[in-house]
Design a protein around this motif. Structure first.
Motif, PDB file in Angstrom:
ATOM      1  N   ILE A   8       0.853  -1.187   0.000  1.00 11.56           N
ATOM      2  CA  ILE A   8       0.000   0.000   0.000  1.00 11.56           C
ATOM      3  C   ILE A   8       0.891   1.240   0.000  1.00 11.56           C
ATOM      4  N   ASP A   9       0.742   2.059  -1.021  1.00 17.62           N
ATOM      5  CA  ASP A   9       1.429   3.356  -1.068  1.00 17.62           C
ATOM      6  C   ASP A   9       0.354   4.413  -0.846  1.00 17.62           C
ATOM      7  N   ASP A  10       0.242   4.870   0.393  1.00 14.78           N
ATOM      8  CA  ASP A  10      -0.817   5.832   0.689  1.00 14.78           C
ATOM      9  C   ASP A  10      -0.367   7.247   0.340  1.00 14.78           C
ATOM     10  N   THR A  11      -1.205   7.941  -0.419  1.00 13.86           N
ATOM     11  CA  THR A  11      -0.847   9.271  -0.907  1.00 13.86           C
ATOM     12  C   THR A  11      -1.754  10.361  -0.332  1.00 13.86           C
ATOM     13  N   THR A  12      -2.274  10.117   0.885  1.00 16.29           N
ATOM     14  CA  THR A  12      -3.105  11.127   1.555  1.00 16.29           C
ATOM     15  C   THR A  12      -2.361  12.458   1.698  1.00 16.29           C
ATOM     16  N   LEU A  13      -1.073  12.395   1.998  1.00 16.76           N
ATOM     17  CA  LEU A  13      -0.302  13.616   2.225  1.00 16.76           C
ATOM     18  C   LEU A  13       0.115  14.310   0.931  1.00 16.76           C
ATOM     19  N   ARG A  14      -0.107  13.648  -0.193  1.00 13.53           N
ATOM     20  CA  ARG A  14       0.216  14.267  -1.483  1.00 13.53           C
ATOM     21  C   ARG A  14      -1.062  14.468  -2.294  1.00 13.53           C
ATOM     22  N   ASP A  15      -1.589  13.411  -2.882  1.00  9.31           N
ATOM     23  CA  ASP A  15      -2.798  13.571  -3.708  1.00  9.31           C
ATOM     24  C   ASP A  15      -4.003  13.914  -2.848  1.00  9.31           C
ATOM     25  N   GLY A  16      -4.028  13.401  -1.605  1.00  9.13           N
ATOM     26  CA  GLY A  16      -5.120  13.753  -0.714  1.00  9.13           C
ATOM     27  C   GLY A  16      -5.169  15.242  -0.430  1.00  9.13           C
ATOM     28  N   GLY A  40       0.658  -0.109   9.797  1.00  6.71           N
ATOM     29  CA  GLY A  40       1.378  -1.004   8.908  1.00  6.71           C
ATOM     30  C   GLY A  40       1.411  -0.636   7.443  1.00  6.71           C
ATOM     31  N   VAL A  41       1.000   0.590   7.091  1.00  9.18           N
ATOM     32  CA  VAL A  41       1.114   1.028   5.695  1.00  9.18           C
ATOM     33  C   VAL A  41       2.590   1.032   5.323  1.00  9.18           C
ATOM     34  N   GLN A  42       2.920   0.389   4.207  1.00  8.09           N
ATOM     35  CA  GLN A  42       4.321   0.147   3.874  1.00  8.09           C
ATOM     36  C   GLN A  42       5.018   1.337   3.218  1.00  8.09           C
ATOM     37  N   GLU A  43       4.252   2.221   2.581  1.00  5.98           N
ATOM     38  CA  GLU A  43       4.870   3.343   1.872  1.00  5.98           C
ATOM     39  C   GLU A  43       3.944   4.546   1.951  1.00  5.98           C
ATOM     40  N   ILE A  44       4.524   5.720   2.169  1.00  5.13           N
ATOM     41  CA  ILE A  44       3.753   6.954   2.281  1.00  5.13           C
ATOM     42  C   ILE A  44       4.288   7.957   1.275  1.00  5.13           C
ATOM     43  N   GLU A  45       3.439   8.356   0.338  1.00  6.01           N
ATOM     44  CA  GLU A  45       3.825   9.425  -0.586  1.00  6.01           C
ATOM     45  C   GLU A  45       3.582  10.737   0.158  1.00  6.01           C
ATOM     46  N   CYS A  46       4.667  11.426   0.472  1.00  5.79           N
ATOM     47  CA  CYS A  46       4.596  12.443   1.526  1.00  5.79           C
ATOM     48  C   CYS A  46       4.633  13.881   1.048  1.00  5.79           C
ATOM     49  N   GLY A  47       4.681  14.126  -0.263  1.00  5.26           N
ATOM     50  CA  GLY A  47       4.635  15.504  -0.702  1.00  5.26           C
ATOM     51  C   GLY A  47       5.356  15.748  -2.010  1.00  5.26           C
ATOM     52  N   MET A  65      11.378  11.564  11.429  1.00  2.00           N
ATOM     53  CA  MET A  65      10.591  10.686  12.293  1.00  2.00           C
ATOM     54  C   MET A  65      11.095   9.244  12.256  1.00  2.00           C
ATOM     55  N   GLU A  66      11.850   8.912  11.215  1.00  2.00           N
ATOM     56  CA  GLU A  66      12.404   7.563  11.053  1.00  2.00           C
ATOM     57  C   GLU A  66      11.313   6.496  11.161  1.00  2.00           C
ATOM     58  N   LEU A  67      10.299   6.650  10.336  1.00  2.00           N
ATOM     59  CA  LEU A  67       9.192   5.699  10.301  1.00  2.00           C
ATOM     60  C   LEU A  67       9.630   4.382   9.683  1.00  2.00           C
ATOM     61  N   SER A  68       8.872   3.343   9.966  1.00  2.00           N
ATOM     62  CA  SER A  68       9.122   2.057   9.303  1.00  2.00           C
ATOM     63  C   SER A  68       8.700   2.122   7.843  1.00  2.00           C
ATOM     64  N   ALA A  69       7.649   2.886   7.559  1.00  2.00           N
ATOM     65  CA  ALA A  69       7.177   3.034   6.176  1.00  2.00           C
ATOM     66  C   ALA A  69       8.216   3.785   5.345  1.00  2.00           C
ATOM     67  N   ARG A  70       8.334   3.371   4.088  1.00  2.00           N
ATOM     68  CA  ARG A  70       9.210   4.106   3.170  1.00  2.00           C
ATOM     69  C   ARG A  70       8.516   5.400   2.766  1.00  2.00           C
ATOM     70  N   LEU A  71       9.251   6.501   2.778  1.00  2.00           N
ATOM     71  CA  LEU A  71       8.733   7.788   2.314  1.00  2.00           C
ATOM     72  C   LEU A  71       9.122   7.974   0.861  1.00  2.00           C
ATOM     73  N   ILE A  72       8.144   8.371   0.054  1.00  2.89           N
ATOM     74  CA  ILE A  72       8.391   8.609  -1.362  1.00  2.89           C
ATOM     75  C   ILE A  72       7.777   9.958  -1.727  1.00  2.89           C
ATOM     76  N   THR A  73       8.436  10.723  -2.583  1.00  3.44           N
ATOM     77  CA  THR A  73       7.912  12.019  -3.003  1.00  3.44           C
ATOM     78  C   THR A  73       7.492  11.971  -4.457  1.00  3.44           C
ATOM     79  N   TRP A  74       6.609  12.907  -4.809  1.00  4.21           N
ATOM     80  CA  TRP A  74       6.146  13.030  -6.189  1.00  4.21           C
ATOM     81  C   TRP A  74       6.913  14.152  -6.863  1.00  4.21           C
ATOM     82  N   ASN A  75       7.393  13.881  -8.083  1.00  2.75           N
ATOM     83  CA  ASN A  75       8.167  14.859  -8.846  1.00  2.75           C
ATOM     84  C   ASN A  75       7.827  14.720 -10.322  1.00  2.75           C
TER      85      ASN A  75
END
Length: 380
Positions: A8-16, A40-47, A65-75
């Motif tokens: 799951i790559d949740d994009t609430t912080l970007r597309d949301g 347990g979300v594995q990846e967060i698209e963060c901005g 924050m050093e989360l367990s989830a991988r942070l990914i950005t949109w470019n």
């Protein structure tokens, strides 16, 4: 139930946050990310670092924050934007290109060759900096499949990690989504597929699940289905749909879904409808006499899953359509014991009051009906 390798790559912080009029504060972003990580979300698209200093500062705070989830950005697939992500401490990027002929010619004013060269340049730069790369195919649902295969081949050859198949306009149906994703998986099996779906026709969740069933391993979601225009596939719907419709366990802790949904609803200032699938307050509310009687006998009669799975509770509602069983149970919850005969005498009064008020009845109103009807019950 089988355990999947779906990411799951949740994009609430970007597309949301791209929902028209929505702005998250930095504190809200950190809180949302923390809870996404905890469940347990594995990846967060963060901005989007290219937006400027404030966005970059928020992304750096998320990195710290050093989360367990991988942070990914949109470019966009542009070197300066990728560099901005690197400067934020990000190790994973989505690099987006328009891939349909409509957007290539009418938006970019370029041709397919230029898009391929842009991908080679941007992907080459990202890989030189050891970034994990998702190649984002904007408007892929309207793109020529042969051209998409060329882009997937470039992604494979230059070391990209996956390709994001975007239904940018939300115009697909689950059958065409399945066919296209399955075709791409077969054509270039070395490249993982990610599906990004929009809800313009109300099919974002269905399309996301269809893409997964066709072989996509990554799926974009947003909490409550936030996103551009009609929104994206909702995290809670995709996870519960995979679990209960497909028998696929994602490893996400669903018990805090209601809590997460309320948090995002408050931060986005977008009210959570009581009937919202999976997390709405009244998704497990039963009024109809037939349904209330059935669910009281065995919840599985009218509930596809336990409300506690998503942080909700069952409600027996008393209103115009109530029957004796529901009325007895509701009064029992108020400490009042009714016989079935008593319930039969009170039902016409209850239904008339609900009709007059055009809603279900509250506890105090039910107590008043009982007290006012005491003589009626005694006479019976």
């Amino acid at each position: 139930m089988k355990t999947s390798e779906i990411i799951i790559d949740d994009t609430t912080l970007r597309d949301g946050e791209q929902t028209a009029g929505v702005v998250f504060s930095r504190r809200e972003k950190l809180a949302i990310a923390r809870l996404l990580d905890l469940i347990g979300v594995q990846e967060i698209e963060c901005g989007i670092p290219a937006m400027g200093a404030d966005e970059q500062d928020s992304i750096r705070a998320l990195v710290e924050m050093e989360l367990s989830a991988r942070l990914i950005t949109w470019n966009r697939a542009l070197i300066p934007e990728i560099q901005a992500s690197i400067d934020c401490g990000i190790k994973a990027v989505d690099i987006s290109l328009s891939v349909s002929d409509q957007m290539i010619s009418r938006k970019l004013k370029k041709d397919r060759t230029a898009v391929k060269e842009q991908l080679k340049t941007a992907l080459g730069f990202a890989r030189q900096h050891d970034l994990y790369v998702s190649v984002g195919g904007e408007d892929a649902s309207r793109a020529d499949l042969g051209f998409l295969v060329e882009l997937l081949q470039i992604t494979r050859e230059l070391g990209g990690d996956r390709f994001r198949f975007c239904d940018t306009l939300g115009i697909m149906d689950p059958f065409s989504m399945y066919d296209k994703v399955a075709w791409l998986r077969a054509a270039v099996p070395e490249v993982e597929i990610e599906v990004h779906t929009h809800n313009d026709l109300g099919m974002a969740t269905a399309n996301a699940i269809a893409g997964i069933r066709a072989g996509a391993r990554f799926v974009n979601t947003t909490v409550n289905g936030l996103g551009e225009r009609a929104g994206n596939a909702a995290l809670e719907e995709v996870v519960m749909g995979l679990k209960h419709a497909c028998g696929i366990e994602t490893g996400i802790d669903t018990h805090r879904f209601r809590e997460l949904s309320l948090m995002v609803a408050k931060a986005s200032r977008r009210e959570l409808p009581s009937w919202k699938a999976v997390v709405g307050e009244r998704v497990f509310a039963h009024e109809s006499g037939l349904h209330a009687d059935g669910v009281l006998k065995d919840p599985h009669n009218y509930e596809g899953f336990d409300p506690a799975e998503v942080g909700l509770v069952r409600q027996i509602v008393v209103g115009k359509h109530s029957g004796a069983s529901g009325l007895i149970d509701r009064y029992r919850s108020l400490g009042i014991v009714l016989s079935r005969d008593d319930a039969g005498l009170l039902l016409p009064v209850v239904r008339l009051e609900a009709l007059r008020r055009k809603r279900d009845l509250k506890d105090r109103e039910l107590v008043n009906i009982y007290l006012n009807g005491a003589e009626l019950l005694k006479a019976a």
